[in-house]
Design an enzyme around this catalytic site. Structure first.
Site, short mmCIF file in Angstrom:
data_model
loop_
_atom_site.label_atom_id
_atom_site.label_comp_id
_atom_site.label_asym_id
_atom_site.label_seq_id
_atom_site.Cartn_x
_atom_site.Cartn_y
_atom_site.Cartn_z
CE LYS A 83 -5.03 -25.96 -30.30
NZ LYS A 83 -3.86 -25.08 -30.44
CE LYS A 136 1.73 -22.10 -26.27
NZ LYS A 136 1.40 -22.70 -27.59
#
Length: 367
Positions: free
Chosen positions: A163, A262
Site C-alpha cells: 500500500k 472482486k
C-alpha cells in the site's frame, strides 16, 4: 432449487495485526455471513464483504443488512431457481448495492454446486487444480514492512502488493527494491493520487512494478486513461469496476491494462464470470482481489481464481495471515506459494458452527 430459509450472522473478528491503507486502518473486521437453506435441507454459505464505514465503497455492514433484510431476502425466499445466474434478473430492479447482492448470491452458488455434487470451481468452469497466492503488505514503518516481506518470501508467496500514498511511495519502494531487486512487486494507491501527482507517479516507473492499482478517483475512467499515457507502469483498476459495463468502458477508453475482480464488489460470481470472459476477449489480464474476508468468502475467491484468465496471483493468502482462527475447516493454507483447490462439493470447506457462534454479535432467521 427453492430457498426455504435464510440466516444472517453479524460477525466481528479481530485481525492479528492492524491493516492500514492510505484511507483507513482496520483492526476489527465486521462482516455478514449468509446461510441459505433449500427445501431439501441443502445449505449454501456466502459473505458480505462491506466494511464498517464507507471508505472502500458506499456500502457498509449496516446498509447491506438493511438491503438484505428488507429487499433481497424477500426476493429470494420461496423462489425457485434453475441456476444462480437467475438472481441477476431478480435483483436488477435494485440499483447498485453490489456487496449486499453478492453476499446472498454466493450462498446460492455454493448451494447450487452442492446440489450438483460438484466443486464450485468446476461449476464455474475453472481449469486449474491449484492457484498461486499473492500477499498484501499494509502501510507500516519501512523496517517492519521489509521484515514482513522477508517473512512472506520465505513462505513462497508469488506476488507482493504494498500500500502506498503520496507520502510513502518513492522512499518505500527504493528500500524494497534495494533489499528485494527481483521481487514480483505491485502497489495499491486506493485513489490517493490526482493528475497533479504525475511526476511522482512517473518516478515509480524505475522500480519495474507489475502494476499500480487504482491510483486516481474511483469514479473516473478518463483521467486514468490520460495517466496511463504518461506512465510506463500498467494501471490496474479496482474500485472503479463495479460491473461488466464498467469493465467494458475502461477497456474501450484504454483506462487500464489490468483489472482486479472482486466478487463482492461487482455483485457476485455471475458478474465476475462475465467480466472474466470479456477481459479474455480483449486480452486484458485479471486477478482476484481480497477484502480481509473470513474463510467463506476466501473459499469463493479460490474457486473464482481457478478460471483460465486469472493469470496473475491474487490477494488470496492463508487464513492464518489475518486470523488467530478462521470459521471454516480446514483453514485455507498456502504451501510454497500455492493453494490447492478443494475437490469437495460446493466451496469445499465446512463452516465451524461453534466458531461462527463465538464471533457472532447476533443473527436473524428469515422464513
Amino acid at each position: 432449487m427453492t430457498i426455504q430459509e435464510v440466516k444472517i450472522y453479524h460477525v466481528e473478528m479481530e485481525l492479528k495485526t492492524p491493516f492500514q491503507t492510505s484511507l483507513e486502518t482496520v483492526r476489527e473486521r465486521e462482516s455478514l455471513i449468509i446461510e441459505a437453506i433449500d427445501t431439501d435441507g441443502v445449505i449454501g454459505w456466502g459473505e458480505v464483504v462491506a466494511f464498517s464505514s464507507p471508505w472502500y465503497t458506499e456500502e457498509t455492514v449496516q446498509t447491506t443488512y438493511h438491503i438484505l433484510k428488507d429487499f433481497l431476502v424477500p426476493i429470494v425466499l420461496k423462489k425457485t431457481f434453475a441456476h444462480p445466474n437467475d438472481l441477476q434478473r431478480f435483483f436488477q430492479l435494485l440499483k447498485r448495492n453490489h456487496m449486499a447482492k453478492a453476499g446472498i448470491e454466493l450462498a446460492v452458488w455454493d448451494l447450487f454446486a452442492k446440489r450438483q455434487n460438484l466443486a464450485l470451481s468446476n461449476v464455474l468452469g475453472g481449469t486449474r487444480r491449484e492457484i498461486e497466492a499473492g500477499v498484501v503488505i499494509s502501510i507500516d514503518s519501512i523496517p517492519k514492512m521489509l521484515t514482513n516481506i522477508e517473512k512472506h518470501v520465505e513462505e513462497g508467496y508469488k506476488r507482493f502488493k504494498v500500500k502506498i500514498s503520496p507520502h510513502t511511495d518513492y522512499s518505500l519502494l527504493k528500500e524494497i527494491r534495494t533489499h528485494f531487486p527481483d521481487l514480483p512487486l505491485m502497489v495499491d494507491a486506493n485513489s490517493a493520487y490526482t493528475l497533479k501527482d504525475v511526476k511522482k507517479l512517473q518516478a515509480l516507473d524505475e522500480f519495474h512494478l507489475l502494476m499500480i492499482e487504482q491510483p486516481l478517483r474511483s469514479d473516473d475512467f478518463v483521467e486514468h486513461r490520460d495517466l496511463q499515457k504518461l506512465i510506463k507502469t500498467p494501471i490496474c483498476l479496482d474500485e472503479s469496476i463495479h460491473s461488466l459495463h464498467d469493465a467494458y468502458s475502461a477497456i474501450l477508453l484504454n483506462s487500464c491494462q489490468i483489472i482486479n475482480v472482486k466478487a463482492g464488489r461487482v455483485g457476485g460470481l455471475s458478474e465476475s464470470k462475465r467480466i472474466h470472459d470479456l477481459c479474455g476477449d480483449y486480452n486484458i489480464p485479471i486477478w482476484c482481489g481480497g477484502m480481509l474476508e473470513t474463510g467463506i468468502s476466501r473459499a469463493h475467491n479460490i474457486a473464482l481464481a481457478s478460471l483460465p484468465n486469472f493469470t496473475i496471483p491474487g490477494d488470496i493468502s492463508a487464513s492464518s495471515r489475518y486470523w488467530k482462527e478462521d470459521i471454516i475447516e480446514p483453514e485455507v493454507t498456502v504451501t510454497n506459494g500455492v493453494i490447492h483447490i478443494p475437490e469437495k462439493p460446493g466451496i469445499g470447506y465446512e463452516v465451524n458452527r461453534k466458531k461462527l457462534k463465538k464471533y457472532s454479535r447476533y443473527y436473524e432467521t428469515f422464513t
